[in-house]
Each structure stands twice: as structure tokens, then as C-alpha cells.
Motif scaffolding. Structure first.
Motif, short mmCIF file in Angstrom:
data_model
loop_
_atom_site.label_atom_id
_atom_site.label_comp_id
_atom_site.label_asym_id
_atom_site.label_seq_id
_atom_site.Cartn_x
_atom_site.Cartn_y
_atom_site.Cartn_z
N HIS A 33 2.90 0.79 3.49
CA HIS A 33 2.30 0.54 2.17
C HIS A 33 2.85 1.52 1.15
O HIS A 33 3.17 1.14 0.01
N ALA A 34 2.94 2.80 1.56
CA ALA A 34 3.46 3.84 0.66
C ALA A 34 4.90 3.53 0.24
O ALA A 34 5.26 3.72 -0.92
N GLU A 35 5.69 3.02 1.17
CA GLU A 35 7.08 2.64 0.85
C GLU A 35 7.11 1.51 -0.17
O GLU A 35 7.90 1.54 -1.12
N LEU A 36 6.26 0.52 0.03
CA LEU A 36 6.20 -0.62 -0.91
C LEU A 36 5.76 -0.15 -2.29
O LEU A 36 6.32 -0.57 -3.31
N GLY B 167 7.36 2.62 -8.18
CA GLY B 167 7.25 3.90 -8.87
C GLY B 167 5.97 4.65 -8.58
O GLY B 167 5.65 5.63 -9.25
N ILE B 168 5.22 4.22 -7.58
CA ILE B 168 3.95 4.84 -7.23
C ILE B 168 4.17 5.68 -5.98
O ILE B 168 4.30 5.14 -4.88
N LYS B 169 4.23 7.01 -6.15
CA LYS B 169 4.55 7.90 -5.04
C LYS B 169 3.39 8.80 -4.64
O LYS B 169 3.45 9.46 -3.61
N THR B 170 2.35 8.86 -5.48
CA THR B 170 1.20 9.71 -5.19
C THR B 170 -0.09 8.94 -5.46
O THR B 170 -0.08 7.88 -6.12
N SER C 246 -0.58 6.81 1.34
CA SER C 246 -0.97 6.65 2.74
C SER C 246 -2.03 7.66 3.18
O SER C 246 -2.59 7.54 4.26
N ALA C 247 -2.37 8.62 2.31
CA ALA C 247 -3.47 9.55 2.60
C ALA C 247 -4.81 8.83 2.49
O ALA C 247 -5.82 9.32 3.03
N LEU C 248 -4.84 7.71 1.81
CA LEU C 248 -6.06 6.91 1.71
C LEU C 248 -6.25 6.14 3.01
O LEU C 248 -5.31 5.51 3.50
N ALA C 249 -7.44 6.19 3.55
CA ALA C 249 -7.73 5.48 4.80
C ALA C 249 -7.42 4.00 4.62
O ALA C 249 -7.82 3.38 3.64
N GLY C 250 -6.67 3.46 5.56
CA GLY C 250 -6.33 2.04 5.52
C GLY C 250 -4.95 1.74 4.98
O GLY C 250 -4.44 0.64 5.17
N LEU C 251 -4.34 2.70 4.29
CA LEU C 251 -2.97 2.51 3.82
C LEU C 251 -2.02 3.22 4.77
O LEU C 251 -2.28 4.34 5.20
N THR C 252 -0.92 2.57 5.08
CA THR C 252 0.05 3.11 6.02
C THR C 252 1.29 3.61 5.29
O THR C 252 1.42 3.45 4.08
N GLU C 253 2.20 4.18 6.05
CA GLU C 253 3.49 4.62 5.50
C GLU C 253 4.23 3.42 4.91
O GLU C 253 4.91 3.55 3.89
#
Length: 73
Positions: free
Chosen positions: A38-41, A46-49, A29-36
Motif C-alpha cells: 500500500h505504501a508503495e502504491l 507522492g504520498i510517502k508519510t 504502512s505504520a497505520l494498522a491495516g496498511l502494508t508495504e
């Protein structure tokens, strides 16, 4: 050797001045356009960073396929 690149609007403001290592360890979610959300999905895959996202074999293959499509006539 120090390398400097301009990421412009590719990162959320709070991450723009971090080191590369800190950015790679940040959530997607640090990438512009991705939200929390998206980060949860992504975490469910297995993608946390950002590092996990960039080194994921499926995303890597997709990126290569897109790059190849841009160079075929």
C-alpha cells in the motif's frame, strides 16, 4: 500544553509509543491495516508519510464528503 490520545489499534505495534511528530513522519504502512505494498502504491501518488496522506487534498475532500453524508437526513 500536553495532549494525550489513545490510538488503540490504529497503529502497528512498533509505532504506538512514538511522538506525534515521529508518527506523522512514518510511512503510511505504520497505520494498522496498511502494508508495504500500500505504501508503495501511495508513494506513486507522492504520498510517502502519514503527514502526506492526511494532508492530501483528494483524501481530505473525500473525508469531508463522508462526514457530510453522516449528517444529512
Amino acid at each position: 500544553m500536553a495532549v494525550s490520545i489513545e490510538l488503540g489499534k490504529k497503529l502497528d505495534k512498533e509505532f504506538e509509543n512514538l511522538s506525534l511528530e515521529e508518527i506523522l513522519n512514518a510511512p503510511p504502512s505504520a497505520l494498522a491495516g496498511l502494508t508495504e505494498k500500500h505504501a508503495e502504491l501511495l508513494a506513486g501518488m507522492g504520498i510517502k508519510t502519514i503527514r502526506d496522506l492526511g494532508s492530501n487534498k483528494y483524501f481530505a475532500v473525500a473525508g469531508v464528503l463522508v462526514a457530510l453524508s453522516n449528517h444529512t437526513g
